[in-house]
Scaffold this motif. Structure first.
Motif: not given
Length: 307
Positions: A67-68, A71-72, A172, A176, A180, A214, A251
């Motif tokens: 995830q990190i 994506t991030t 998170v 994030t 974003e 998303h 979040n």
């Protein structure tokens, strides 16, 4: 600040460049993430993640890394590279200034709390969406995608200790939010503002792109509302940080409430979509609108909004 390249690049070209650049960077970091995870844990956790099987603790740890890194990190890097080397104007496209009235951060905090019933109302409306029969295949795919996203979220938010909660607040919540917001309210909203010449259009087009990104179709409306709020926080203040703060509150609240519920500290189920009632929804809508007007007036007392 480097001189802007706005006179060389049209908004349409900027959007195309940024989209292709972002896709390329995401793909690159997906390969990097897979390599790192395979080197640390082997391929077994990756296969478990693909099957949505998180019975092995290594699969959850691998999911965090994926995830990190996949994506991030690329969502953070892509706007930085675009603003610096393509648009050549980091101030306009990232809006990192802290020169705004700090009262705005308090207003943002209250807006995010008061908007909860409104978010719930839109979520309930969205959940009732039914496509025509000839699009049943698409609807089934959308629901399947939604369920997979929810399973991934639950795996990430499974917290056994306060340390896990703090880790999620940082990864998170904060990281994030920064990544974003730089991408959407920083670069994309600026491009859309140049393209449309209208602040409101730029905000809501970007909010729609933010929600679609998303890939959770039955949560599209509430996420679009949040994107719209984040957009106004940036447009009226001229800074990305009120939106980052709002995104972190959204979040971070989910992380904290989930942790407290998992450990039976509260009875409020974070997955409950019927916490409020119709008068609460109306009250939320009215107060959010009024607070946005207050936010705009406070912001414009020091700096005019971006028109």
């Amino acid at each position: 600040m480097v001189k802007s390249a706005d006179n060389q690049q049209s908004p349409a070209l900027q959007f195309l460049i940024f989209t292709l650049m972002s896709i390329g960077i995401v793909l690159l970091f997906n390969f990097i993430a897979l390599g790192i995870v395979a080197a640390i844990y082997g391929m077994a956790p990756v296969m478990q993640i693909s099957r949505m099987d998180f019975s092995d603790p290594d699969s959850t740890r691998a999911l965090y890394l994926l995830q990190i890194i996949s994506t991030t990190v690329p969502l953070f890097i892509a706007p930085l590279i675009f603003a610096r080397f393509s648009a050549k104007d980091t101030t306009t496209y990232l809006k990192p200034t802290v020169q705004f009235p700090w009262l705005l951060m308090i207003i943002v905090f209250v807006v995010m709390l008061i908007s909860a019933p409104l978010v719930e109302a839109l979520s309930n409306i969205n959940q009732q969406m039914v496509l025509p029969k000839f699009l049943k295949g698409i609807e089934d795919w959308m629901r399947s995608s939604e369920q997979q996203a929810q399973k991934l979220t639950k795996a990430i938010l499974r917290m056994d200790s306060i340390g896990d909660m703090l880790k999620n607040l940082f990864l998170v919540g904060l990281l994030t939010a920064i990544a974003e917001e730089f991408m959407f309210r920083g670069v994309l909203q600026t491009i859309m503002l140049r393209w449309t010449g209208n602040t409101h259009a730029a905000i809501w087009i970007t909010a729609a792109l933010f929600s679609a990104f998303h890939m959770e179709f039955f949560g599209f409306l509430p996420r679009m509302l949040l994107g719209g709020l984040f957009g106004y926080f940036v447009a009226y203040s001229g800074s990305i940080w009120p939106a980052v703060w709002a995104h972190f509150i959204n979040n971070g609240t989910a992380v904290i409430v989930t942790y407290l519920f998992q450990h039976k500290k509260i009875k409020l189920n974070p997955d409950d979509s019927h916490t409020f009632n119709a008068p609460g929804y109306l009250f939320s809508l009215i107060i959010v609108i009024l607070l946005l007007l207050v936010y705009k007036n406070v912001a414009q007392g020091k700096k005019p909004a971006l028109n």
